[in-house]
Design an enzyme around this catalytic site. Structure first.
Site, PDB file in Angstrom:
ATOM      1  N   CYS A 116      12.496  -7.053  -8.154  1.00  0.00           N
ATOM      2  CA  CYS A 116      12.230  -5.743  -7.379  1.00  0.00           C
ATOM      3  C   CYS A 116      11.780  -6.175  -5.843  1.00  0.00           C
ATOM      4  O   CYS A 116      12.183  -5.551  -4.858  1.00  0.00           O
ATOM      5  CB  CYS A 116      11.479  -4.694  -7.818  1.00  0.00           C
ATOM      6  N   HIS A 256       8.675  -0.448  -2.194  1.00  0.00           N
ATOM      7  CA  HIS A 256       9.479  -0.308  -3.248  1.00  0.00           C
ATOM      8  C   HIS A 256       9.074   0.735  -4.334  1.00  0.00           C
ATOM      9  O   HIS A 256       7.802   1.244  -4.271  1.00  0.00           O
ATOM     10  CB  HIS A 256       9.265  -1.809  -4.058  1.00  0.00           C
ATOM     11  N   ASN A 286      13.283   3.901 -10.124  1.00  0.00           N
ATOM     12  CA  ASN A 286      13.244   2.644  -9.712  1.00  0.00           C
ATOM     13  C   ASN A 286      14.534   2.047  -9.679  1.00  0.00           C
ATOM     14  O   ASN A 286      14.891   1.912 -10.797  1.00  0.00           O
ATOM     15  CB  ASN A 286      12.231   1.705 -10.340  1.00  0.00           C
TER      16      ASN A 286
HETATM   17  O1  UT7 Z   1       9.264  -2.431 -10.402  1.00  0.00           O
HETATM   18  C1  UT7 Z   1       8.880  -3.413 -11.128  1.00  0.00           C
HETATM   19  C2  UT7 Z   1       7.382  -3.386 -11.268  1.00  0.00           C
HETATM   20  N1  UT7 Z   1       7.147  -2.342 -12.232  1.00  0.00           N
HETATM   21  C3  UT7 Z   1       6.224  -1.636 -12.171  1.00  0.00           C
HETATM   22  O2  UT7 Z   1       5.709  -1.598 -10.944  1.00  0.00           O
HETATM   23  C4  UT7 Z   1       5.644  -0.711 -13.030  1.00  0.00           C
HETATM   24  C5  UT7 Z   1       4.286  -0.871 -13.455  1.00  0.00           C
HETATM   25  N2  UT7 Z   1       3.815   0.120 -14.502  1.00  0.00           N
HETATM   26  C6  UT7 Z   1       3.931   1.415 -14.525  1.00  0.00           C
HETATM   27  O3  UT7 Z   1       4.199   1.905 -13.569  1.00  0.00           O
HETATM   28  C7  UT7 Z   1       3.162   2.032 -15.620  1.00  0.00           C
HETATM   29  O4  UT7 Z   1       2.676   1.163 -16.337  1.00  0.00           O
HETATM   30  C8  UT7 Z   1       4.074   2.836 -16.680  1.00  0.00           C
HETATM   31  C9  UT7 Z   1       4.734   4.184 -15.801  1.00  0.00           C
HETATM   32  C10 UT7 Z   1       5.220   2.109 -16.993  1.00  0.00           C
HETATM   33  C11 UT7 Z   1       3.458   3.532 -17.951  1.00  0.00           C
HETATM   34  O5  UT7 Z   1       2.321   4.361 -17.593  1.00  0.00           O
HETATM   35  P1  UT7 Z   1       0.831   3.693 -17.924  1.00  0.00           P
HETATM   36  O6  UT7 Z   1      -0.076   4.777 -17.176  1.00  0.00           O
HETATM   37  O7  UT7 Z   1       0.507   2.384 -17.758  1.00  0.00           O
HETATM   38  O8  UT7 Z   1       1.153   4.285 -19.542  1.00  0.00           O
HETATM   39  P2  UT7 Z   1       0.848   3.048 -20.809  1.00  0.00           P
HETATM   40  O9  UT7 Z   1       1.718   2.236 -21.029  1.00  0.00           O
HETATM   41  O10 UT7 Z   1      -0.500   2.706 -20.498  1.00  0.00           O
HETATM   42  O11 UT7 Z   1       0.773   4.355 -21.754  1.00  0.00           O
HETATM   43  C12 UT7 Z   1      -0.136   5.424 -21.898  1.00  0.00           C
HETATM   44  C13 UT7 Z   1       0.119   6.289 -23.105  1.00  0.00           C
HETATM   45  C14 UT7 Z   1       0.461   5.637 -24.242  1.00  0.00           C
HETATM   46  O12 UT7 Z   1       0.129   6.463 -25.442  1.00  0.00           O
HETATM   47  P3  UT7 Z   1      -1.239   5.925 -26.351  1.00  0.00           P
HETATM   48  O13 UT7 Z   1      -1.363   4.636 -26.787  1.00  0.00           O
HETATM   49  O14 UT7 Z   1      -2.338   6.175 -25.288  1.00  0.00           O
HETATM   50  O15 UT7 Z   1      -1.401   7.183 -27.348  1.00  0.00           O
HETATM   51  C15 UT7 Z   1       1.862   5.324 -24.266  1.00  0.00           C
HETATM   52  O16 UT7 Z   1       2.344   5.012 -25.774  1.00  0.00           O
HETATM   53  O17 UT7 Z   1       1.144   6.952 -22.563  1.00  0.00           O
HETATM   54  C16 UT7 Z   1       2.284   6.775 -23.672  1.00  0.00           C
HETATM   55  N3  UT7 Z   1       3.833   6.884 -23.330  1.00  0.00           N
HETATM   56  C17 UT7 Z   1       4.226   7.701 -22.942  1.00  0.00           C
HETATM   57  N4  UT7 Z   1       4.301   9.315 -23.441  1.00  0.00           N
HETATM   58  C18 UT7 Z   1       5.129   9.879 -23.037  1.00  0.00           C
HETATM   59  C19 UT7 Z   1       4.443   5.663 -22.599  1.00  0.00           C
HETATM   60  N5  UT7 Z   1       5.466   6.055 -21.847  1.00  0.00           N
HETATM   61  C20 UT7 Z   1       5.665   7.422 -22.451  1.00  0.00           C
HETATM   62  C21 UT7 Z   1       6.321   8.511 -22.077  1.00  0.00           C
HETATM   63  N6  UT7 Z   1       6.177   9.679 -22.511  1.00  0.00           N
HETATM   64  N7  UT7 Z   1       7.765   8.184 -21.473  1.00  0.00           N
END
Ligand code: UT7
Length: 333
Positions: A116, A256, A286
């Site tokens: 990215c 970004h 993204n």
């Molecule tokens: O561009 C390259 C660089 N990339 C980035 O900068 C991305 C950086 N990371 C992020 O933007 C975030 O980590 C994400 C958007 C990918 C995920 O958000 P998060 O707040 O970190 O969520 P998480 O992975 O900690 O998941 C929280 C909860 C989990 O459920 P439990 O374990 O708490 O029950 C996930 O299973 O949200 C759940 N979850 C979802 N729920 C509904 C994960 N994805 C989804 C989804 N819909 N799409």
């Protein structure tokens, strides 16, 4: 003779027509519009449809329109650098395919991979060819068909990415405008959190790798999120300090577009208000190397000659960086 800077003298974006909404994603994986919007800021993204069409399809369209818009003939282009994480093929470089498609027969062309951050790394690399007086017209194009490497059964990644491209023309200027400074960084120890497991020389494609779904983006979101928040803010603050820029001096932050929460944190650290932050993640998600030029393209008619603009990115590698530009022209729109 004054110092030669590299200035962006034209910008063009291209996004494919098909709109993939949060609603449609709800039919693929267990997710919902509320979660996606509140956790990322994304409402929809564009998807390139059609057999045999890769990132060069997006990139070539952006470059073609850029040439028309800037009244530049393809033969005048000295160099095309394509920033991409989703090349049409392992080789030849997507930049070569784009050069051929647009008829840039006098240009040499190559790809630059920095996930990215690729557009920023490419912009900085390209600027050196201009600053040294080696070349007069260089195109940097960021193009990614992320849908080709996204697993639409993985809700943690499929909601984030979209397809798109943006291209800029760089030319020399001696009036002090253009690219002023760049801070580019890499930390390879972050690779484990964001990568594609197979398809490279370490683990070539096989039935086993396909069965294991290893040709898709793998992301451990939280560590990437934490590193992105810190690193993008760090370099953006550092480039301001090193160039004696106060928040009031900054006309625009062009971040970004990976996650709205990462963007908000960067703007907060810089002390820059939301009205100065380019944000189109809602519409495109993204697009990896497309995000920054797509923003500049959409905001082009608001940019003024002399505007201080900070570009900032973070991505796989880890790679990250920040570039300070003094915008070189009033809008041609
Ligand atoms: O561009 C390259 C660089 N990339 C980035 O900068 C991305 C950086 N990371 C992020 O933007 C975030 O980590 C994400 C958007 C990918 C995920 O958000 P998060 O707040 O970190 O969520 P998480 O992975 O900690 O998941 C929280 C909860 C989990 O459920 P439990 O374990 O708490 O029950 C996930 O299973 O949200 C759940 N979850 C979802 N729920 C509904 C994960 N994805 C989804 C989804 N819909 N799409």
């Amino acid at each position: 003779m004054g110092k030669i800077n590299a200035a962006i003298t034209g910008i063009q974006g291209y996004v494919p027509e098909y709109i993939l909404t949060n609603k449609e994603l709800e039919t693929y994986v267990e997710t919902n519009d509320e979660w996606i919007t509140s956790r990322t800021g994304i409402k929809e993204r564009r998807i390139l449809k059609g057999e045999g069409k890769g990132s060069s399809e997006l990139g070539a369209k952006a470059v073609q329109k850029l040439l028309e818009k800037t009244n530049t003939s393809a033969e005048e282009i000295d160099l095309i650098i394509c920033a991409t994480a989703t090349p049409d093929m392992v080789f030849p470089a997507t930049a070569c395919i784009i050069a051929n498609k647009v008829g840039a027969q006098n240009a040499f062309a190559y790809d630059l991979m920095a996930a990215c951050s690729g557009f920023l790394f490419s912009l900085s690399t390209a600027s050196k060819f201009i600053e040294t007086g080696t070349y007069k017209k260089v195109i940097v194009v960021g193009a990614d068909k992320m849908s080709s490497i996204v697993d639409y059964s993985d809700r943690a990644t499929c909601i984030i990415f979209g397809d798109g491209a943006g291209a800029v023309l760089l030319e020399p200027t001696e009036d002090g405008l253009g690219i002023q400074d760049a801070i580019l960084r890499t930390d390879g120890s972050g690779g484990e959190f964001l990568h594609m497991k197979a398809g490279g020389s370490a683990k070539p494609a096989s039935h086993a790798t396909v069965d294991a779904r290893e040709h898709f983006v793998f992301q451990d979101g939280q560590p990437v999120f934490k590193a992105a928040v810190k690193s993008m803010a760090d370099v953006s603050e550092e480039i301001m300090q090193r160039n004696n820029l106060a928040a009031d001096d900054v006309a625009w932050l062009v971040p970004h577009q990976a996650n709205k929460r990462i963007i908000d944190a960067t703007a907060r650290r810089m002390g820059v208000g939301n009205e100065k932050v380019m944000l189109n993640i809602e519409k495109y998600g993204n697009t990896t190397n497309g995000t920054i030029p797509l923003c500049l393209w959409e905001w082009e008619n608001q940019l003024k000659k002399g505007d201080n603009i900070i570009l900032a990115a973070f991505g796989g590698g880890f790679t990250w960086g920040s570039i300070y530009i003094k915008w070189a022209y009033d809008s041609k729109k």
